[in-house]
Design an enzyme around this catalytic site. Structure first.
Site, PDB file in Angstrom:
ATOM      1  N   HIS A 459       0.832  -1.210   0.000  1.00 56.44           N
ATOM      2  CA  HIS A 459       0.000   0.000   0.000  1.00 56.44           C
ATOM      3  C   HIS A 459       0.869   1.264   0.000  1.00 56.44           C
ATOM      4  O   HIS A 459       0.730   2.126  -0.871  1.00 56.44           O
ATOM      5  CB  HIS A 459      -0.908  -0.020   1.236  1.00 56.44           C
ATOM      6  CG  HIS A 459      -1.784   1.181   1.387  1.00 56.44           C
ATOM      7  ND1 HIS A 459      -3.124   1.169   1.097  1.00 56.44           N
ATOM      8  CD2 HIS A 459      -1.512   2.442   1.801  1.00 56.44           C
ATOM      9  CE1 HIS A 459      -3.637   2.370   1.318  1.00 56.44           C
ATOM     10  NE2 HIS A 459      -2.676   3.163   1.757  1.00 56.44           N
ATOM     11  N   GLU A 460       1.760   1.343   0.955  1.00 52.96           N
ATOM     12  CA  GLU A 460       2.589   2.547   1.061  1.00 52.96           C
ATOM     13  C   GLU A 460       3.512   2.684  -0.145  1.00 52.96           C
ATOM     14  O   GLU A 460       3.792   3.787  -0.598  1.00 52.96           O
ATOM     15  CB  GLU A 460       3.399   2.544   2.368  1.00 52.96           C
ATOM     16  CG  GLU A 460       2.534   2.571   3.637  1.00 52.96           C
ATOM     17  CD  GLU A 460       1.470   3.660   3.658  1.00 52.96           C
ATOM     18  OE1 GLU A 460       1.684   4.712   3.025  1.00 52.96           O
ATOM     19  OE2 GLU A 460       0.411   3.446   4.275  1.00 52.96           O
ATOM     20  N   HIS A 463       1.629   4.462  -2.821  1.00 52.44           N
ATOM     21  CA  HIS A 463       1.709   5.924  -2.657  1.00 52.44           C
ATOM     22  C   HIS A 463       3.083   6.402  -3.121  1.00 52.44           C
ATOM     23  O   HIS A 463       3.218   7.443  -3.750  1.00 52.44           O
ATOM     24  CB  HIS A 463       1.572   6.313  -1.180  1.00 52.44           C
ATOM     25  CG  HIS A 463       0.172   6.249  -0.643  1.00 52.44           C
ATOM     26  ND1 HIS A 463      -0.879   6.888  -1.240  1.00 52.44           N
ATOM     27  CD2 HIS A 463      -0.332   5.654   0.471  1.00 52.44           C
ATOM     28  CE1 HIS A 463      -1.985   6.674  -0.519  1.00 52.44           C
ATOM     29  NE2 HIS A 463      -1.676   5.923   0.518  1.00 52.44           N
ATOM     30  N   HIS A 466       3.332   6.851  -6.727  1.00 53.22           N
ATOM     31  CA  HIS A 466       2.589   8.052  -7.143  1.00 53.22           C
ATOM     32  C   HIS A 466       3.520   9.279  -7.065  1.00 53.22           C
ATOM     33  O   HIS A 466       3.508  10.134  -7.942  1.00 53.22           O
ATOM     34  CB  HIS A 466       1.387   8.231  -6.211  1.00 53.22           C
ATOM     35  CG  HIS A 466       0.250   9.031  -6.778  1.00 53.22           C
ATOM     36  ND1 HIS A 466      -0.866   9.339  -6.030  1.00 53.22           N
ATOM     37  CD2 HIS A 466       0.048   9.592  -7.990  1.00 53.22           C
ATOM     38  CE1 HIS A 466      -1.697  10.053  -6.780  1.00 53.22           C
ATOM     39  NE2 HIS A 466      -1.173  10.223  -7.962  1.00 53.22           N
TER      40      HIS A 466
HETATM   41 ZN   LIG Z   1      -2.897   5.199   2.040  1.00 56.01          ZN
END
Ligand SMILES: [Zn+2]
Length: 668
Positions: A459-460, A463, A466
């Site tokens: 998940h991290e 990010h 991104h």
């Molecule tokens: Zn998040």
């Protein structure tokens, strides 16, 4: 002695951590504020007519020194703080907020920005977006209000910065203060070896010999609740957890003040409630749209959770589910999971050594986007546990740097997050990003992750991609600087790869033998995916409703915190067996910062997008180059340079559908 913040950054963009001393911060902040004030003054006193270049771009470039110190300071106050830094944070938070307000409450500057928007220069779509977002920021800071009203908005924002900082520090203090120290084998019954080892390590870190210590941090309390046979001890640690923010500190008066101030600010700005104010700047637009999505999930999830409770009561040998307590849920769930799926989390962990999982995410990023990661142990770090990687394209072009800060320590706040030490931009000069991922894995050798922690890492890292793959002209539109309910798309979509059998069999390797995870174990894992989803959805969605309740009632600040919370949860018919994922007094998302206030729902909102978006990969191939290229170029590279729904459509070719989300959660 020179101040390293006054020196230009190294080409890598990584701050010169070893040279930074505590006394450098305040000096750099003061000069940074001053320098940006002068830069703004130069913009507003420019005798030339306002243009995009002499106003918007000049504003975008202002504050370079301030950013250098801020990028370090706000990262370290989260990831490596101490008492001195915390005290300074309390000083700086209102000053930084006042400084920001002084820019967006500056009538001359606003007049120039407005003049640019009225002049209709020919601008690129990204420039149009920067103009629109800047205007919006001014208006939301009160640019259209009378002088006294605008001053009040600034004062409120400043005061909120102080209150929210204190809220977060209180949670950290209460968490750090609590320890369940156990001394006899009796008390430890049921706990598997790895949990015992963790307890030993924690005791040693606190200077206790002959004890096992458990804390309210997630990685400690969760396995304790799952395995400890002694119900009284489970109750004790659970009650400690759920009373965080009320033990050695009291966050209740802060909550009442925070919601009252937010409500007053919303009213000044012409919104009925703080929720209306916040949502106006998100994809969802209105609280009604959020409620509609929450309700769509909540109804089927309540049926699901009743079935789960009945099964747990049967497993516990109880006559009815009414006899279960909230601290029993994890324990019997674990028993039932073993019965039904014969899945042993301890056995599973052997396949998730931290380094293997990290290499797994690198591999996924490489297969999707062709990027490579190479360790750079020679570059400076702010803590010896931090690892630095250099990311480059297949052709060798440098993309940026990626820092991993995996382990928990008392100087780090709880949770996991991505942040930046430098943001990407490309306006004349290519500025490469420096990204950091912070987690709170218990430090041990080997460090074996649970399935949830594996998901967290993916998940991290999503990010992180991104921010890393951001390819925009203007810094303030890059990477994760998107509408709050869009920001979880890149992170949540990455989680899907983590549990795909084809991906698992490449990175999930046994810690000792190196053997790939057996298919039988993958099958068990897949079979158990929907297990306990009623619980997971209930605790999350209940917290979403609680957040909305606090921010949809203009008079919430006058209410008793416990009563208000109980009422909000009663209104949605929540079972007393399951508490919201966060109770108000330690709900950091919504009270230690403004960003996620009236915004805890954003994960679910983005899940509509990530579940639907991942279907494209399932349809075309997990690593289909065209699908990956579309996701990279339409979503990851674009940041906030366009309306998020239009970005999504450009990637997917159509609007998102909610069905994949409901199916993934077993709620169809
Ligand atoms: Zn998040």
């Amino acid at each position: 002695m020179s101040n390293p913040f006054f020196e230009p950054l190294a080409d890598t963009g990584i701050p010169n951590f070893p040279a930074i001393r505590f006394e450098h911060y305040r000096e750099a902040f003061d000069r940074g504020f001053e320098q940006q004030r002068e830069e703004i003054q130069a913009i507003t006193s420019n005798p030339d007519a306002a243009t995009f270049a002499n106003t918007l771009e000049a504003l975008e470039h202002s504050g370079a020194l301030l950013r250098r110190v801020e990028d370090v300071f706000w990262n370290l106050t989260s990831s490596h703080t101490d008492e001195a830094l915390q005290a300074l944070e309390c000083e700086i938070a209102p000053l930084a907020s006042a400084h920001g307000s002084s820019i967006y409450a500056n009538p001359q500057l606003y007049a120039r920005v407005k003049a640019v928007s009225e002049a209709r220069e020919s601008l690129s779509p990204e420039q149009e977006q920067l103009l629109e977002e800047t205007l919006r920021t001014f208006i939301r800071a009160g640019a259209e209000l009378s002088d006294p009203q605008r001053a009040r908005v600034s004062a409120i924002t400043e005061q909120l910065a102080t209150l929210c900082t204190r809220f977060g520090q209180n949670v950290l203090k209460d968490n750090n203060d609590y320890a369940l120290a156990l001394h006899s084998r009796d008390e430890l019954a049921g706990l598997p070896d790895y949990v015992l080892e963790m307890g030993r390590d924690e005791a040693r870190a606190r200077g206790l010999s002959d004890a096992w210590v458990f804390t309210t941090s997630r990685s400690s309390i969760t396995p304790f609740l799952q395995y400890a046979d002694n119900p009284a001890l489970r109750e004790e640690i659970y009650r400690a957890y759920s009373s965080c923010g009320t033990r050695s500190v009291d966050n209740r008066p802060l909550i009442r003040e925070i919601v009252a101030l937010r409500s007053e600010r919303a009213a000044l700005l012409g919104f009925a409630t703080h929720a209306d104010f916040m949502l106006d700047d998100r994809m969802a637009k209105t609280p009604g749209a959020v409620r509609e999505l929450l309700d769509q999930v909540w109804q089927p999830c309540q049926e699901q959770v009743s079935k789960e409770a009945v099964a747990l009561a049967a497993c516990a040998g109880l006559a009815s589910e009414q006899e279960l307590a909230p601290w029993d849920w994890w324990y019997y769930t674990e028993k039932l999971r073993r019965e039904r799926f014969d899945l042993d989390p301890d056995e599973l962990k052997q396949y998730f050594k931290l380094e293997n999982v990290r290499d797994g995410v690198f591999d996924v990023a490489n297969k999707l986007y062709g990027i490579d990661f190479r360790e750079r142990a020679d570059l400076p770090v702010y803590h010896p546990d931090v690892q630095v990687y250099e990311a480059s394209e297949a052709d060798g072009t440098l993309i940026g740097y990626f820092l991993f800060d995996f382990y928990m320590r008392p100087s780090k706040r709880s949770g996991a997050w991505m942040s930046e030490f430098r943001a990407q931009s490309n306006n004349g000069e290519r500025i490469t990003p420096v990204i950091v991922n912070c987690c709170n894995f218990p430090k041990s050798d080997p460090c074996l992750l649970g399935v949830d922690e594996v998901r967290t890492l993916f998940h991290e890292f999503g990010h992180g991609l991104h921010g890393l793959l951001s390819n925009v002209r203007y810094r303030s539109l890059g990477g994760t600087k998107v509408k709050q309910d869009f920001v979880e798309l890149p992170s949540q979509i990455m989680e899907h790869w983590a549990m795909e059998p084809a991906v698992l069999s490449s990175y999930a390797r046994h810690v000792h033998t190196g053997a790939a995870i057996p298919d039988a174990l993958i099958n068990k894992l897949k079979a158990s995916e929907l297990f306990n989803q009623g619980f997971a959805t209930t605790e999350y969605v209940a917290a979403c409703y609680l957040d909305l309740a606090w921010h949809s009632d203009p008079d919430a600040g006058a209410r008793d915190v416990e009563e208000f919370e109980a009422q909000a949860l009663q209104d949605i018919g929540k079972t007393p067996l399951i508490d919201p994922r966060y109770k108000s007094t330690y709900f950091q998302h919504i009270f230690s910062d403004d960003h996620y206030s009236a915004g805890y729902y954003v994960y679910l909102w983005a899940e509509v997008l990530d579940a639907d978006g991942f279907e494209a990969f399932k349809e075309n191939g997990l690593f289909d180059p065209a699908t990956a290229a579309a996701f990279r170029s339409q979503v990851l590279e674009r940041g906030g340079t366009a309306d998020p729904m239009s970005l999504y459509r450009a990637f997917r070719g159509r609007d998102p559908e909610v069905t994949p989300l409901l199916r993934n959660r077993g709620l169809l």
